[in-house]
Design an enzyme around this catalytic site. Structure first.
Site, PDB file in Angstrom:
ATOM      1  N   GLY A 236       0.820  -1.203   0.000  1.00  0.00           N
ATOM      2  CA  GLY A 236       0.000   0.000   0.000  1.00  0.00           C
ATOM      3  C   GLY A 236       0.852   1.250   0.000  1.00  0.00           C
ATOM      4  O   GLY A 236       1.991   1.251  -0.478  1.00  0.00           O
ATOM      5  N   SER A 237       0.314   2.304   0.570  1.00  0.00           N
ATOM      6  CA  SER A 237       0.998   3.596   0.574  1.00  0.00           C
ATOM      7  C   SER A 237       2.127   3.623   1.598  1.00  0.00           C
ATOM      8  O   SER A 237       2.156   2.836   2.554  1.00  0.00           O
ATOM      9  CB  SER A 237       0.005   4.714   0.901  1.00  0.00           C
ATOM     10  OG  SER A 237      -0.438   4.609   2.245  1.00  0.00           O
ATOM     11  N   GLY A 241       2.455   2.098   5.379  1.00  0.00           N
ATOM     12  CA  GLY A 241       3.599   1.268   5.732  1.00  0.00           C
ATOM     13  C   GLY A 241       4.327   1.746   6.970  1.00  0.00           C
ATOM     14  O   GLY A 241       4.834   0.938   7.752  1.00  0.00           O
ATOM     15  N   GLU A 258       5.829  -3.450   0.959  1.00  0.00           N
ATOM     16  CA  GLU A 258       5.921  -3.084  -0.456  1.00  0.00           C
ATOM     17  C   GLU A 258       5.048  -1.852  -0.624  1.00  0.00           C
ATOM     18  O   GLU A 258       3.828  -1.947  -0.710  1.00  0.00           O
ATOM     19  CB  GLU A 258       5.457  -4.243  -1.340  1.00  0.00           C
ATOM     20  CG  GLU A 258       5.924  -4.140  -2.778  1.00  0.00           C
ATOM     21  CD  GLU A 258       5.113  -3.152  -3.583  1.00  0.00           C
ATOM     22  OE1 GLU A 258       5.624  -2.031  -3.821  1.00  0.00           O
ATOM     23  OE2 GLU A 258       3.987  -3.473  -3.947  1.00  0.00           O
TER      24      GLU A 258
END
Length: 503
Positions: A236-237, A241, A258
């Site tokens: 995600g963003s 994260g 990721e």
């Protein structure tokens, strides 16, 4: 019911998802194709999440005892079920998140490919034999299942990202708790039904081997904070994260992150401009710019700038935009209104910073509740303002450079480090880009765009991209725990480093 809603129900029936799973719930599922509500899915409460994670932990305790090649057989059967379900599941991906039919099918093919990869891996979970400094000692390193693996996936790859993690986790001996994006729970429910069929053919798997948590932030926090989940993989963003990474680290868990990608390509003087044009078009506009590997910056040498950029602007002006279900348009909708507003905000900032914007306007397709836009090409005077940020929309910022050192400095001068590429035929420039003083990204391509990764190579990036790796090469080690073992098969007790302790 609208045509899209009817289509969704037909596909869900074919995949084995019952009406009870998609009706009467509090989570409204909206198709970006036409903005219609196509389902209302029941959400998981934090208390229910705790119970389900407990079931997953119990499943792990049973599954870890199954021989790894046998676990691989289960994943092989899952791949076979995915092959049979590919047309329907691919269509559901298109309906739920707005991908073109070929991209929807391609996502399911990624799932099939990673299952094939994992089956072979199930016989290769190898350790090491290390030369011991002590007489009559054997020193080895081996790998054991980690436990429950939490997977948090994003809307743009609603099922493929889960499979990259889950296929490896299953053969490693782990159970999986999956929190799909709240924007794409239907494809997740379909995958659970497909997996249930594979489990039946396998002869049964432990209850809770795949557990699903449907909902938003609260249920995500329940997963991230649970000490029974030693590994959390989150896609995600960067903002998300940071939260996930800190919370998992606080309890000494491991996070596979990721995150954002502000990916760039460098176009050198020796580049094949026809090939470059085609690669940039897909890399920047495919999936309506909603890939983490989407090309968002194009760094062009001043000697070829005027040859390439006008042609690229013409492609942006003429690219087909439309309903991905009823047309063969290359660009479909943004996921929702928030994505559209984010795109318009970034373009406004770019104009203030001196950018020349080509495209970016909204296109009236399927009424006011869907958000189709013309991709935007923005010529920028420098790497300023929104160029350093990732906007999850089809915006490509174009910059000019004089020499390769300047290009690499521009390329690396952003917080993200996921994917990169260079176009050219000068071997010195290409090898410099691939060297330690070149691209600082986890992925570096030559004469192709920044997107389109294969499952055989580990996927992920550096800096604010999070440092995690999924799929490919030795990524399986992230789903296991390492154990060093020493065996004394002699009659003496020599100590390491020559230490003496005689009694």
């Amino acid at each position: 019911m609208t045509t899209i809603s009817t289509d969704v129900r037909t596909v869900l029936d074919a995949l084995g998802v019952t009406p009870a799973q998609t009706q009467g719930g509090t989570l409204k599922v909206v198709s970006p194709v036409d903005g219609a509500v196509v389902a209302a899915v029941p959400e998981t409460t934090p208390a229910e999440a705790a119970t389900l994670i407990g079931q997953a932990h119990q499943a792990y305790l049973e599954w870890r005892a199954v021989p790894a090649p046998r676990r691989g057989e289960f994943v092989r059967l899952l791949g076979e079920e995915l092959r049979a379900a590919k047309p329907a599941l691919g269509r559901l991906v298109s309906l739920e998140v707005g991908k073109s039919p070929s991209e929807g099918l391609g996502e399911v093919q990624e799932m099939i490919d990673i299952c094939d990869f994992a089956v072979g891996l199930s016989r290769q979970l190898y350790g090491l034999v290390i030369q011991s400094e002590r007489e009559d000692h054997r020193l080895t390193e081996q790998w054991h299942p980690a436990g429950v693996v939490g997977v948090i996936s994003a809307f743009n790859f609603p099922v493929a990202v889960w499979s990259w993690n889950a296929a490896l986790a299953f053969v490693c001996g782990d159970s999986v708790v999956w929190k799909p994006s709240e924007k794409a729970p239907l494809t997740a429910l379909a995958v659970a039904a497909i997996m249930a069929r594979a489990a039946q053919k396998f002869g049964g798997v432990p209850k809770g081997l795949l557990t699903m948590l449907i909902g938003g932030r609260e249920v995500g926090e329940a997963l991230v904070d649970d000490v029974r989940v030693p590994v959390v993989s989150a896609t995600g963003s960067t903002r998300m994260g940071r939260v996930v990474g800190e919370r998992v680290a606080r309890r000494f868990g491991r996070a596979i992150l990721e995150l954002g990608g502000n990916n760039a390509s460098i176009v050198t003087p020796s580049a094949d401009l026809d090939l470059t044009l085609r690669a940039v078009a897909f890399g920047a506009m495919g999936t309506a710019g909603q890939r983490c590997t989407t090309m968002r910056r194009l760094i062009v040498h001043e000697s070829v700038y005027d040859k390439l950029v006008p042609k690229l602007a013409s492609v942006y002006k003429s690219i087909s935009i439309g309903n991905p279900i009823t047309s063969d348009a290359l660009v479909g909708p943004l996921i929702d209104g928030r994505a559209y507003e984010s795109m318009q905000g970034a373009l406004a900032e770019a104009k203030k910073a001196g950018g020349i914007v080509h495209g970016g306007e909204r296109v009236d397709i399927n009424g006011p509740n869907s958000f189709y836009v013309r991709p935007a090409l923005v010529e920028m005077p420098g790497q300023v303002g929104p160029v350093c940020d990732e906007t999850f929309a089809p915006i490509l910022y174009v910059l000019k450079y004089k020499d390769l050192d300047e290009a690499i400095a521009l390329h690396n001068g952003v917080p993200q480090g996921l994917s990169s590429s260079i176009f050219g035929t000068d071997i010195r420039e290409i090898e410099t880009f691939l060297s330690a003083r070149g691209s600082d990204c986890g992925i570096a391509n030559v004469n192709m765009g920044t997107s389109g990764a294969e499952i055989g190579g580990a996927f992920g990036g550096e800096k604010e991209t999070g440092g995690g790796r999924e799929s490919g090469t030795d990524a399986w080690k992230a789903y296991m725990r390492r154990q060093t073992s020493a065996v004394n098969y002699g009659r003496k007790l020599p100590l390491a480093q020559g230490v003496k302790f005689d009694i």
